[in-house]
Design a protein around this motif. Structure first.
Motif, mmCIF file in Angstrom:
data_model
loop_
_atom_site.group_PDB
_atom_site.id
_atom_site.type_symbol
_atom_site.label_atom_id
_atom_site.label_comp_id
_atom_site.label_asym_id
_atom_site.label_seq_id
_atom_site.Cartn_x
_atom_site.Cartn_y
_atom_site.Cartn_z
ATOM 1 N N LYS A 298 -1.582 -3.837 -7.849
ATOM 2 C CA LYS A 298 -1.580 -2.613 -7.045
ATOM 3 C C LYS A 298 -0.255 -1.864 -7.178
ATOM 4 O O LYS A 298 -0.231 -0.632 -7.320
ATOM 5 N N ASP B 35 -8.182 2.456 -3.944
ATOM 6 C CA ASP B 35 -8.081 2.528 -5.406
ATOM 7 C C ASP B 35 -8.521 1.218 -6.055
ATOM 8 O O ASP B 35 -9.203 1.207 -7.085
ATOM 9 N N LEU B 36 -8.108 0.101 -5.454
ATOM 10 C CA LEU B 36 -8.458 -1.204 -6.009
ATOM 11 C C LEU B 36 -9.977 -1.424 -5.958
ATOM 12 O O LEU B 36 -10.575 -1.908 -6.925
ATOM 13 N N ASN C 51 0.176 -0.229 -10.719
ATOM 14 C CA ASN C 51 -0.728 0.900 -10.954
ATOM 15 C C ASN C 51 -0.646 1.983 -9.888
ATOM 16 O O ASN C 51 -1.257 3.041 -10.033
ATOM 17 N N TRP D 256 -1.798 1.670 -6.779
ATOM 18 C CA TRP D 256 -3.088 1.645 -6.082
ATOM 19 C C TRP D 256 -2.933 1.198 -4.633
ATOM 20 O O TRP D 256 -2.111 0.327 -4.322
ATOM 21 N N ASP D 257 -3.752 1.786 -3.755
ATOM 22 C CA ASP D 257 -3.917 1.229 -2.423
ATOM 23 C C ASP D 257 -5.243 0.465 -2.402
ATOM 24 O O ASP D 257 -5.860 0.250 -3.456
ATOM 25 N N ASP D 258 -5.708 0.067 -1.222
ATOM 26 C CA ASP D 258 -6.933 -0.746 -1.146
ATOM 27 C C ASP D 258 -8.157 0.011 -1.665
ATOM 28 O O ASP D 258 -9.035 -0.576 -2.312
ATOM 29 N N ASN E 82 0.805 -1.219 0.000
ATOM 30 C CA ASN E 82 0.000 0.000 0.000
ATOM 31 C C ASN E 82 0.844 1.278 0.000
ATOM 32 O O ASN E 82 0.304 2.376 -0.144
ATOM 33 N N TRP F 14 -1.524 -8.005 -5.477
ATOM 34 C CA TRP F 14 -0.511 -7.061 -5.006
ATOM 35 C C TRP F 14 0.328 -6.538 -6.175
ATOM 36 O O TRP F 14 0.698 -5.369 -6.209
#
Length: 203
Positions: free
Chosen positions: A165, A174-175, A168, A170-172, A111, A162
């Motif tokens: 993520k 964003d996902l 890209n 992304w954190d949680d 993250n 992961w």
């Protein structure tokens, strides 16, 4: 958070098992504002003596511009403090390669754009042996799950979610937002088929 697919940097062997989050950043430094940066506190009590002087024999004190650590087993075990990841990232570390990681640490790492690359014991031993005398340039190919050191390519393991993520950035949250259309459709369907269980406030 910026995503990334490939990275080449200087890798350092830190062949110590069971480095936990309290060692990565002692709790007494966690009151420092995040904006001030935590890099200077990374492995503080391992790197410094009681007089705050750097131990000349500690690997991270002898070498600069390190962006990859090849660490020992069970790296990042212990408490769930995300500040342990902040300390690594703020010190310029982009990836940690080890045979195993603390579960919560690994999730926090993803993250924050830090790669926890899990390798086999045999691969780990080869990497440590190559880096024993001095740091060396190591390349990471995130999409392919490969690391290359001195012409030899090895595989590393990473959960596919992961990997997405990290690539890209992304954190949680964003996902989750990538599934916004499906979530809206499900919410609409539920509001139509079970209106008694769907508060008007959710419409």
């Amino acid at each position: 958070m910026a995503g990334w697919s490939k990275h080449t940097g200087r890798a350092l062997a830190l062949a110590v098992d069971n480095i936990d989050t309290d060692q990565l950043i002692p709790a007494r430094f966690m009151s420092v504002p995040r904006s001030d940066g935590y890099g200077g506190y990374l492995l503080h009590d391992m790197r410094r003596n009681a007089d705050e002087e750097l131990h000349p024999d500690f690997p991270l004190n002898r070498h600069e511009d390190i962006s990859i650590l090849v660490a020992g087993q069970n790296f990042g075990s212990g408490s769930s403090r995300e500040a342990a990841v902040y300390a690594l990232v703020d010190a310029g570390i982009r990836a940690v390669i080890a045979p195993s990681f603390g579960d919560i640490f690994a999730n926090n790492a993803i993250n924050n754009g830090l790669l926890p690359a899990r390798v086999s014991i045999s691969t780990h031993e080869r990497l440590i042996q190559t880096l024993t005398d001095a740091p060396a340039e190591l390349s990471i190919d995130l999409p392919e799950g490969r690391i290359t050191l001195e012409g030899r390519t090895e595989k590393f393991e990473l959960d596919e979610g992961w990997r997405v993520k990290l690539i890209n950035g992304w954190d949680d949250i964003d996902l989750t937002q990538q599934h916004a259309q499906t979530i809206r459709a499900h919410r609409h369907h539920r509001s139509q088929t079970a209106p008694w269980a769907w508060p008007a406030l959710c419409e």
